[in-house]
Design a protein around this motif. Structure first.
Motif, PDB file in Angstrom:
ATOM      1  N   LEU A  81      -4.969  -0.781   5.384  1.00  0.00           N
ATOM      2  CA  LEU A  81      -4.687  -1.094   3.992  1.00  0.00           C
ATOM      3  C   LEU A  81      -5.073   0.100   3.129  1.00  0.00           C
ATOM      4  O   LEU A  81      -5.996   0.832   3.464  1.00  0.00           O
ATOM      5  N   TYR A  82      -4.381   0.247   2.013  1.00  0.00           N
ATOM      6  CA  TYR A  82      -4.823   1.254   1.043  1.00  0.00           C
ATOM      7  C   TYR A  82      -5.554   0.549  -0.103  1.00  0.00           C
ATOM      8  O   TYR A  82      -5.132  -0.526  -0.556  1.00  0.00           O
ATOM      9  N   GLY A  83      -6.645   1.159  -0.576  1.00  0.00           N
ATOM     10  CA  GLY A  83      -7.356   0.640  -1.746  1.00  0.00           C
ATOM     11  C   GLY A  83      -7.802   1.783  -2.643  1.00  0.00           C
ATOM     12  O   GLY A  83      -8.217   2.849  -2.153  1.00  0.00           O
ATOM     13  N   GLY A  84      -7.743   1.565  -3.938  1.00  0.00           N
ATOM     14  CA  GLY A  84      -8.188   2.584  -4.900  1.00  0.00           C
ATOM     15  C   GLY A  84      -7.219   2.640  -6.065  1.00  0.00           C
ATOM     16  O   GLY A  84      -6.168   3.263  -5.971  1.00  0.00           O
ATOM     17  N   SER A  85      -7.571   1.911  -7.160  1.00  0.00           N
ATOM     18  CA  SER A  85      -6.765   1.907  -8.388  1.00  0.00           C
ATOM     19  C   SER A  85      -5.320   1.444  -8.172  1.00  0.00           C
ATOM     20  O   SER A  85      -4.391   1.958  -8.802  1.00  0.00           O
ATOM     21  N   VAL A  86      -5.149   0.472  -7.274  1.00  0.00           N
ATOM     22  CA  VAL A  86      -3.818  -0.141  -7.116  1.00  0.00           C
ATOM     23  C   VAL A  86      -3.590  -1.068  -8.308  1.00  0.00           C
ATOM     24  O   VAL A  86      -4.503  -1.774  -8.747  1.00  0.00           O
ATOM     25  N   ASN A  87      -2.372  -1.053  -8.831  1.00  0.00           N
ATOM     26  CA  ASN A  87      -2.016  -1.954  -9.935  1.00  0.00           C
ATOM     27  C   ASN A  87      -0.561  -2.393  -9.753  1.00  0.00           C
ATOM     28  O   ASN A  87       0.119  -1.910  -8.824  1.00  0.00           O
ATOM     29  N   PRO A  88      -0.069  -3.294 -10.609  1.00  0.00           N
ATOM     30  CA  PRO A  88       1.305  -3.781 -10.409  1.00  0.00           C
ATOM     31  C   PRO A  88       2.358  -2.678 -10.560  1.00  0.00           C
ATOM     32  O   PRO A  88       3.473  -2.819 -10.070  1.00  0.00           O
ATOM     33  N   GLN A  89       1.999  -1.594 -11.230  1.00  0.00           N
ATOM     34  CA  GLN A  89       2.970  -0.507 -11.420  1.00  0.00           C
ATOM     35  C   GLN A  89       3.080   0.401 -10.193  1.00  0.00           C
ATOM     36  O   GLN A  89       4.141   0.958  -9.929  1.00  0.00           O
ATOM     37  N   ASN A  90       1.987   0.575  -9.461  1.00  0.00           N
ATOM     38  CA  ASN A  90       2.056   1.529  -8.337  1.00  0.00           C
ATOM     39  C   ASN A  90       2.078   0.859  -6.953  1.00  0.00           C
ATOM     40  O   ASN A  90       2.296   1.530  -5.947  1.00  0.00           O
ATOM     41  N   SER A  91       1.856  -0.456  -6.887  1.00  0.00           N
ATOM     42  CA  SER A  91       1.684  -1.087  -5.573  1.00  0.00           C
ATOM     43  C   SER A  91       2.889  -0.919  -4.657  1.00  0.00           C
ATOM     44  O   SER A  91       2.747  -0.648  -3.465  1.00  0.00           O
ATOM     45  N   SER A  92       4.106  -1.024  -5.222  1.00  0.00           N
ATOM     46  CA  SER A  92       5.284  -0.970  -4.349  1.00  0.00           C
ATOM     47  C   SER A  92       5.447   0.419  -3.737  1.00  0.00           C
ATOM     48  O   SER A  92       5.933   0.553  -2.614  1.00  0.00           O
ATOM     49  N   GLU A  93       5.009   1.453  -4.453  1.00  0.00           N
ATOM     50  CA  GLU A  93       5.131   2.814  -3.903  1.00  0.00           C
ATOM     51  C   GLU A  93       4.248   2.979  -2.654  1.00  0.00           C
ATOM     52  O   GLU A  93       4.638   3.626  -1.688  1.00  0.00           O
ATOM     53  N   ALA A 143      -9.483  -0.529   5.811  1.00  0.00           N
ATOM     54  CA  ALA A 143      -8.990  -0.173   4.475  1.00  0.00           C
ATOM     55  C   ALA A 143      -9.375   1.275   4.210  1.00  0.00           C
ATOM     56  O   ALA A 143     -10.561   1.619   4.268  1.00  0.00           O
ATOM     57  N   TYR A 144      -8.367   2.103   3.945  1.00  0.00           N
ATOM     58  CA  TYR A 144      -8.646   3.465   3.521  1.00  0.00           C
ATOM     59  C   TYR A 144      -8.800   3.450   2.001  1.00  0.00           C
ATOM     60  O   TYR A 144      -7.843   3.172   1.274  1.00  0.00           O
ATOM     61  N   ASP A 154      -0.084  -0.883   5.623  1.00  0.00           N
ATOM     62  CA  ASP A 154       0.163  -2.257   6.093  1.00  0.00           C
ATOM     63  C   ASP A 154      -0.375  -3.297   5.129  1.00  0.00           C
ATOM     64  O   ASP A 154      -0.477  -4.482   5.472  1.00  0.00           O
ATOM     65  N   GLY A 155      -0.780  -2.850   3.951  1.00  0.00           N
ATOM     66  CA  GLY A 155      -1.301  -3.795   2.977  1.00  0.00           C
ATOM     67  C   GLY A 155      -2.152  -3.071   1.963  1.00  0.00           C
ATOM     68  O   GLY A 155      -2.245  -1.833   1.972  1.00  0.00           O
ATOM     69  N   LEU A 156      -2.785  -3.855   1.095  1.00  0.00           N
ATOM     70  CA  LEU A 156      -3.557  -3.283  -0.009  1.00  0.00           C
ATOM     71  C   LEU A 156      -4.867  -4.040  -0.166  1.00  0.00           C
ATOM     72  O   LEU A 156      -4.917  -5.255   0.077  1.00  0.00           O
ATOM     73  N   LEU A 157      -5.906  -3.325  -0.579  1.00  0.00           N
ATOM     74  CA  LEU A 157      -7.158  -3.964  -0.987  1.00  0.00           C
ATOM     75  C   LEU A 157      -7.314  -3.633  -2.472  1.00  0.00           C
ATOM     76  O   LEU A 157      -7.371  -2.462  -2.851  1.00  0.00           O
ATOM     77  N   VAL A 158      -7.329  -4.679  -3.277  1.00  0.00           N
ATOM     78  CA  VAL A 158      -7.226  -4.496  -4.725  1.00  0.00           C
ATOM     79  C   VAL A 158      -8.498  -4.985  -5.406  1.00  0.00           C
ATOM     80  O   VAL A 158      -8.903  -6.140  -5.205  1.00  0.00           O
ATOM     81  N   GLY A 159      -9.123  -4.144  -6.203  1.00  0.00           N
ATOM     82  CA  GLY A 159     -10.316  -4.547  -6.949  1.00  0.00           C
ATOM     83  C   GLY A 159      -9.951  -5.011  -8.349  1.00  0.00           C
ATOM     84  O   GLY A 159      -9.506  -6.139  -8.563  1.00  0.00           O
ATOM     85  N   GLY A 160     -10.097  -4.125  -9.328  1.00  0.00           N
ATOM     86  CA  GLY A 160      -9.918  -4.459 -10.738  1.00  0.00           C
ATOM     87  C   GLY A 160      -8.660  -5.261 -11.047  1.00  0.00           C
ATOM     88  O   GLY A 160      -8.711  -6.268 -11.769  1.00  0.00           O
TER      89      GLY A 160
END
Ligand code: PEP
Length: 246
Positions: free
Chosen positions: A205-217, A162-163, A225-231
């Motif tokens: 994977l990308y992680g860092g302030s991913v939310n439903p508004q920016n995830s698709s970008e 995860a970057y 290849d994916g996302l690591l999502v915290g908050g």
């Protein structure tokens, strides 16, 4: 297959975990073309495992000790975690590195143990703001990966990475998808350099302030290849939207 992972950090009690899945599972029912992973606190693993048994949603741990057992007060081993059917462990999260002082050498020991126990590690790497401003992003990420994989060069296909730029975690200030893409492509290239027999099976994977508004970008980027999502993973509706955003 893309991996969409939730890192709940130190949030949600066992009873809140139950309520979460009551809302979340119907929202992602039938989704089989992407992997969904939840990494709750240790105290929720038992209830989560009971709920997720026979489900397509996977369970992971946020941390562990590299020894199997012994005089390590307060620690949890992989042997213990395996009883909860975990598929993944997060290793080297920036909060472990910068709040709890985990070194690259310790992270290497943890990766070694996870691979030994057959639990797929998600290795987190990323630069701090001062390193980014000094133009050191690629150097920092390369050093973290090389030390983490020291002695494990033959196993580059057995983990995901995860970057997570430290300045983007929990700040509401994500990297741009284009900047993430550059680092992801660099990481993938680096793995071929580390292991001449690398097959390219490591997801980044990308992680860092991913939310439903920016995830698709982010997910539109070639090497994301994916996302690591915290908050945003703490709310079942918001995490379900992220899971379904591509
Ligand atoms: C994380 O903790 O791995 C993370 C990416 O957090 P957030 O999504 O809250 O930035």
């Amino acid at each position: 297959m893309k991996l969409i992972a939730a890192n709940w950090k130190m949030n949600l009690t066992p009873s809140q975990t139950k309520e979460y899945f009551e809302k979340f599972l119907p929202l992602v029912e039938g989704i089989k073309d992407r992997e969904i992973l939840i990494c709750p606190p240790f105290t929720s693993l038992c209830v989560a495992n009971e709920i997720l048994r026979d489900k397509w949603v996977k369970l992971g741990a946020q941390n562990f000790h590299y020894e199997a057992k012994g005089a390590y007060t307060g620690e949890i081993s992989l042997i213990m975690l395996k009883e909860f059917d975990i598929s993944y462990v997060i290793v080297g999260h920036s909060e472990r590195r910068w709040i709890f002082g985990e070194s690259d050498e310790l992270i290497n020991k943890k990766l070694t143990a996870a691979l030994q126990y057959g639990i797929r590690p998600i290795l987190c790497v990323g630069e701090r703001i001062e390193e980014r401003e000094a133009g050191l992003t690629f150097k920092v990420v390369e050093t973290q990966i090389r030390i983490a994989l020291s002695g494990l060069e033959a196993y580059t296909d057995s983990l995901d990475i995860a970057y997570e730029p430290v300045w983007a975690i929990g700040t509401g200030n994500p990297a741009t998808p284009e900047d993430a893409q550059l680092v992801h492509a660099f990481i993938k290239e680096l793995l071929f350099g580390i292991n001449p027999n690398h097959r390219g099976e490591t997801r980044v994977l990308y992680g860092g302030s991913v939310n439903p508004q920016n995830s698709s970008e982010f997910l539109k980027m070639k090497d994301v290849d994916g996302l690591l999502v915290g908050g945003a993973s703490l709310d079942p509706e918001s995490f379900a939207k992220i899971v379904k955003s591509f």
